[in-house]
Write a protein that holds these residues in place. Structure first.
Motif, PDB file in Angstrom:
ATOM      1  N   LYS A  62      12.311  14.148 -11.847  1.00  0.00           N
ATOM      2  CA  LYS A  62      13.872  14.179 -12.486  1.00  0.00           C
ATOM      3  C   LYS A  62      15.146  13.973 -12.296  1.00  0.00           C
ATOM      4  O   LYS A  62      15.026  13.526 -10.676  1.00  0.00           O
ATOM      5  N   THR A  63      15.470  13.239 -13.385  1.00  0.00           N
ATOM      6  CA  THR A  63      17.341  13.003 -12.827  1.00  0.00           C
ATOM      7  C   THR A  63      18.341  13.990 -13.071  1.00  0.00           C
ATOM      8  O   THR A  63      17.734  14.242 -15.028  1.00  0.00           O
ATOM      9  N   ALA A  64      19.578  14.622 -13.258  1.00  0.00           N
ATOM     10  CA  ALA A  64      20.310  15.141 -13.845  1.00  0.00           C
ATOM     11  C   ALA A  64      20.861  13.965 -14.301  1.00  0.00           C
ATOM     12  O   ALA A  64      21.323  13.595 -14.470  1.00  0.00           O
ATOM     13  N   TYR A  65      21.548  14.682 -15.874  1.00  0.00           N
ATOM     14  CA  TYR A  65      22.149  14.336 -16.424  1.00  0.00           C
ATOM     15  C   TYR A  65      23.463  14.307 -17.006  1.00  0.00           C
ATOM     16  O   TYR A  65      24.327  13.882 -17.736  1.00  0.00           O
ATOM     17  N   GLN A  66      23.787  14.933 -15.606  1.00  0.00           N
ATOM     18  CA  GLN A  66      25.860  16.127 -15.136  1.00  0.00           C
ATOM     19  C   GLN A  66      26.169  16.232 -17.457  1.00  0.00           C
ATOM     20  O   GLN A  66      27.546  15.948 -17.212  1.00  0.00           O
ATOM     21  N   GLN A  67      25.333  17.162 -17.041  1.00  0.00           N
ATOM     22  CA  GLN A  67      26.406  17.888 -19.099  1.00  0.00           C
ATOM     23  C   GLN A  67      25.131  18.759 -18.915  1.00  0.00           C
ATOM     24  O   GLN A  67      23.680  18.558 -18.574  1.00  0.00           O
ATOM     25  N   THR A  68      26.012  20.142 -19.678  1.00  0.00           N
ATOM     26  CA  THR A  68      25.322  21.747 -20.108  1.00  0.00           C
ATOM     27  C   THR A  68      25.386  21.549 -21.154  1.00  0.00           C
ATOM     28  O   THR A  68      25.821  22.760 -21.767  1.00  0.00           O
ATOM     29  N   PRO A  69      24.645  21.008 -22.394  1.00  0.00           N
ATOM     30  CA  PRO A  69      24.163  21.779 -23.305  1.00  0.00           C
ATOM     31  C   PRO A  69      23.394  22.533 -24.051  1.00  0.00           C
ATOM     32  O   PRO A  69      22.347  22.481 -23.124  1.00  0.00           O
ATOM     33  N   SER A  70      23.252  22.897 -25.049  1.00  0.00           N
ATOM     34  CA  SER A  70      22.339  23.744 -25.589  1.00  0.00           C
ATOM     35  C   SER A  70      21.433  23.312 -26.684  1.00  0.00           C
ATOM     36  O   SER A  70      19.901  23.360 -26.540  1.00  0.00           O
ATOM     37  N   ARG A  71      21.659  21.597 -26.678  1.00  0.00           N
ATOM     38  CA  ARG A  71      20.715  20.911 -27.601  1.00  0.00           C
ATOM     39  C   ARG A  71      21.039  19.724 -27.023  1.00  0.00           C
ATOM     40  O   ARG A  71      21.989  19.327 -26.703  1.00  0.00           O
ATOM     41  N   THR A  72      19.998  18.291 -26.898  1.00  0.00           N
ATOM     42  CA  THR A  72      20.528  17.106 -26.801  1.00  0.00           C
ATOM     43  C   THR A  72      19.876  15.930 -27.684  1.00  0.00           C
ATOM     44  O   THR A  72      19.105  16.683 -28.445  1.00  0.00           O
ATOM     45  N   GLY A  73      20.623  14.707 -28.352  1.00  0.00           N
ATOM     46  CA  GLY A  73      19.673  13.893 -28.619  1.00  0.00           C
ATOM     47  C   GLY A  73      19.360  12.685 -27.163  1.00  0.00           C
ATOM     48  O   GLY A  73      19.523  12.799 -26.341  1.00  0.00           O
ATOM     49  N   LEU A  74      18.506  11.771 -28.182  1.00  0.00           N
ATOM     50  CA  LEU A  74      17.768  11.134 -27.009  1.00  0.00           C
ATOM     51  C   LEU A  74      16.871   9.679 -27.534  1.00  0.00           C
ATOM     52  O   LEU A  74      17.312   9.255 -28.256  1.00  0.00           O
ATOM     53  N   ALA A  75      17.524   8.688 -27.151  1.00  0.00           N
ATOM     54  CA  ALA A  75      17.318   7.045 -26.926  1.00  0.00           C
ATOM     55  C   ALA A  75      17.052   7.009 -25.797  1.00  0.00           C
ATOM     56  O   ALA A  75      17.589   6.916 -24.553  1.00  0.00           O
ATOM     57  N   LEU A  76      15.910   5.559 -26.387  1.00  0.00           N
ATOM     58  CA  LEU A  76      16.284   4.287 -25.089  1.00  0.00           C
ATOM     59  C   LEU A  76      16.232   2.987 -25.661  1.00  0.00           C
ATOM     60  O   LEU A  76      16.668   2.634 -26.369  1.00  0.00           O
ATOM     61  N   GLY A  77      16.830   2.732 -24.795  1.00  0.00           N
ATOM     62  CA  GLY A  77      17.298   1.716 -24.743  1.00  0.00           C
ATOM     63  C   GLY A  77      18.122   0.293 -23.925  1.00  0.00           C
ATOM     64  O   GLY A  77      18.145   0.593 -22.925  1.00  0.00           O
ATOM     65  N   ASN A  78      18.311  -1.006 -23.566  1.00  0.00           N
ATOM     66  CA  ASN A  78      18.416  -1.844 -22.317  1.00  0.00           C
ATOM     67  C   ASN A  78      20.484  -1.771 -22.288  1.00  0.00           C
ATOM     68  O   ASN A  78      20.730  -2.357 -23.272  1.00  0.00           O
ATOM     69  N   PHE A  79      20.547  -1.431 -22.312  1.00  0.00           N
ATOM     70  CA  PHE A  79      22.266  -0.439 -21.948  1.00  0.00           C
ATOM     71  C   PHE A  79      22.990  -0.820 -21.101  1.00  0.00           C
ATOM     72  O   PHE A  79      24.453  -0.550 -20.772  1.00  0.00           O
ATOM     73  N   ASP A  80      22.446  -1.407 -19.948  1.00  0.00           N
ATOM     74  CA  ASP A  80      22.724  -1.767 -18.755  1.00  0.00           C
ATOM     75  C   ASP A  80      23.395  -3.347 -18.543  1.00  0.00           C
ATOM     76  O   ASP A  80      23.457  -3.986 -18.615  1.00  0.00           O
ATOM     77  N   GLY A  81      22.205  -4.302 -19.362  1.00  0.00           N
ATOM     78  CA  GLY A  81      22.306  -5.182 -20.257  1.00  0.00           C
ATOM     79  C   GLY A  81      21.526  -6.179 -18.828  1.00  0.00           C
ATOM     80  O   GLY A  81      21.216  -7.457 -18.753  1.00  0.00           O
ATOM     81  N   GLN A  82      20.525  -4.589 -18.035  1.00  0.00           N
ATOM     82  CA  GLN A  82      19.781  -5.988 -17.136  1.00  0.00           C
ATOM     83  C   GLN A  82      18.268  -5.706 -17.218  1.00  0.00           C
ATOM     84  O   GLN A  82      17.671  -6.218 -16.482  1.00  0.00           O
ATOM     85  N   GLY A  83      17.862  -5.755 -18.247  1.00  0.00           N
ATOM     86  CA  GLY A  83      16.704  -5.961 -18.691  1.00  0.00           C
ATOM     87  C   GLY A  83      16.044  -5.357 -18.861  1.00  0.00           C
ATOM     88  O   GLY A  83      14.815  -5.136 -19.885  1.00  0.00           O
ATOM     89  N   GLY A  84      15.856  -3.793 -18.208  1.00  0.00           N
ATOM     90  CA  GLY A  84      15.246  -2.461 -17.717  1.00  0.00           C
ATOM     91  C   GLY A  84      14.759  -1.702 -19.462  1.00  0.00           C
ATOM     92  O   GLY A  84      16.093  -1.879 -19.411  1.00  0.00           O
TER      93      GLY A  84
END
Length: 424
Positions: A118-140
């Motif tokens: 588990k990793t905290a995402y540092q927000q406190t919403p009642s609902r969330t969106g979610l997407a996966l992708g290469n967002f830092d340009g490092q290939g992961g």
């Protein structure tokens, strides 16, 4: 001597009783449009024999408690070992250890999901969106979590807990998030939409220096989002459907390849007076042109699946209306039977059923087939993911369920376990 209660007091008591808000099992209020009839009295025992069919089989569902309120779900190789993992967000349910976290359920070499990190995402919403992708340009494979004050970016770390918090991009609410390449420069961009105040385009800046956040003037109200090529130019475009408000409520926007979007069409996605809850994109008639599918409606007979057949260049026919079981909500598009054709999977809020519409050999969708799942009154707009996360080549089902936790159904008659640890 008995005293009679005055009539006006009786009327006041009756009105007060009617005004009491309807709540779910955790005390959260349920809106008027979510007041569901009781689930069917008969619930099939979830045995392999009861769900096995020709073409594919779904084994009995398994669950994993999370200690919080599961919300959005996605599937992808976050750990970097070449095997797809299950990623899930939580919102709030009185657990400092589990609330507002991203859970990663890694797949091990045996094709089993092991205990999550588990990793905290540092927000406190009642609902969330979610997407996966290469967002830092490092290939992961990184994680974008939409929340009440922007989109949290968590980057693949290569070691447990597999993600490290990076930053919050933007400042507006993001209840749905979708990965998309808006400018063709090879680094993933993403889109976000809010509950009722438009959205934002998050375009990667050259040189890995973050994202340019551009307001996205799209009409939204409790919206779902899907990406895919809608005009035949080879680039992914965007469809956004609003559950609330007037018609037309399904907006189609072309990606121009330079980070910008242009609206090219608007459609009515409504069934029995209910606007679309969830949408997906795929070729459902075998003509090589993408179509759009939407879930809409309430209790039977108003529940339906709307199928908009594509004609090319962003144009679509009036929807074909297919019957659906009660309260069709979140849907996904995947090839469930490995025949090379896109099928539709949908969860039914409050009716303990997962539905699958298989595409027929000549195109079109067969009648819905139903499979038992645990009870939940409703599901997040991004609370369903369908992809292979057992390594056998068959698409499996992952559901974020606020009652049961992570719910999984394995699509392979040869697999009988989904978690390596003890199941709840």
């Amino acid at each position: 001597m008995l005293r009679r209660t005055p009539l006006f007091l009786l009327l006041l008591a009756a009105l007060s009783a009617q005004a009491q808000p309807l709540v779910d099992r955790y005390g959260r209020p349920i809106g008027n449009d979510e007041r569901l009839a009781a689930p069917p009295a008969e619930v099939l025992a979830p045995t392999a024999a009861s769900v096995r069919r020709s073409g594919f089989a779904l084994l009995p569902y398994r669950t994993h408690a999370t200690g919080s309120w599961p919300d959005a779900v996605a599937v992808g190789d976050v750990t970097g070992d070449g095997r797809a993992d299950v990623v899930m967000t939580t919102s709030f349910y009185f657990s400092a250890e589990s609330d507002y976290h991203v859970f990663v359920f890694p797949q091990n070499a045996a094709g089993l999901l092991v205990s999550p990190s588990k990793t905290a995402y540092q927000q406190t919403p009642s609902r969330t969106g979610l997407a996966l992708g290469n967002f830092d340009g490092q290939g992961g494979l990184d994680v974008a979590v939409g929340g009440g004050s922007g989109v949290s970016l968590l980057y693949a770390s290569g070691a447990e807990p597999w993600l490290s918090f990076g930053s919050i991009v933007g400042s507006t609410m993001a209840t749905a998030v979708a990965r998309i390449d808006l400018d063709g420069r090879g680094r993933d961009d993403f889109l976000s939409v809010s509950w009722n105040s438009g959205g934002a385009r998050h375009v990667a800046v050259t040189g890995n220096s973050g994202y340019a956040v551009v307001p996205w003037a799209v009409t939204v109200a409790d919206s779902s989002i899907a990406t895919g090529d809608l005009d035949g130019d080879g680039r992914d475009d965007v469809a956004v459907a609003s559950r609330q408000g007037g018609l037309p409520n399904l907006r189609l926007q072309r990606s121009n390849g330079d980070g910008s979007l242009t609206e090219i069409n608007s459609l009515d996605a409504n069934c029995g007076g209910w606007n679309a809850y969830s949408i997906g994109i795929g070729d459902f008639d075998g003509d090589g042109i993408n179509d759009i599918v939407a879930s809409a409606g309430g209790n039977s007979p108003t529940g339906c699946l709307l199928l908009f057949h594509g004609r090319g260049a962003g144009q679509f026919d009036a929807p074909q209306v297919l019957p659906s079981y009660d309260i069709p909500e979140t849907l996904a598009v995947a090839d469930m039977d490995l025949d090379g054709r896109a099928d539709v999977i949908v969860v039914h809020g409050g009716w303990v059923r997962l539905g699958v519409y298989q595409q027929l050999p000549g195109g079109g969708l067969a009648p819905e087939r139903l499979f038992p799942i645990p009870y939940a009154s409703h599901y997040s707009k991004q609370g369903l993911a369908v992809a292979d996360f057992t390594g056998d080549g068959c698409a499996d089902v992952a559901i974020g369920d606020y009652n049961a936790g992570l719910v999984v159904l394995n699509n392979d008659v040869g697999c009988d376990r989904l978690f390596a640890d003890d199941l709840q």
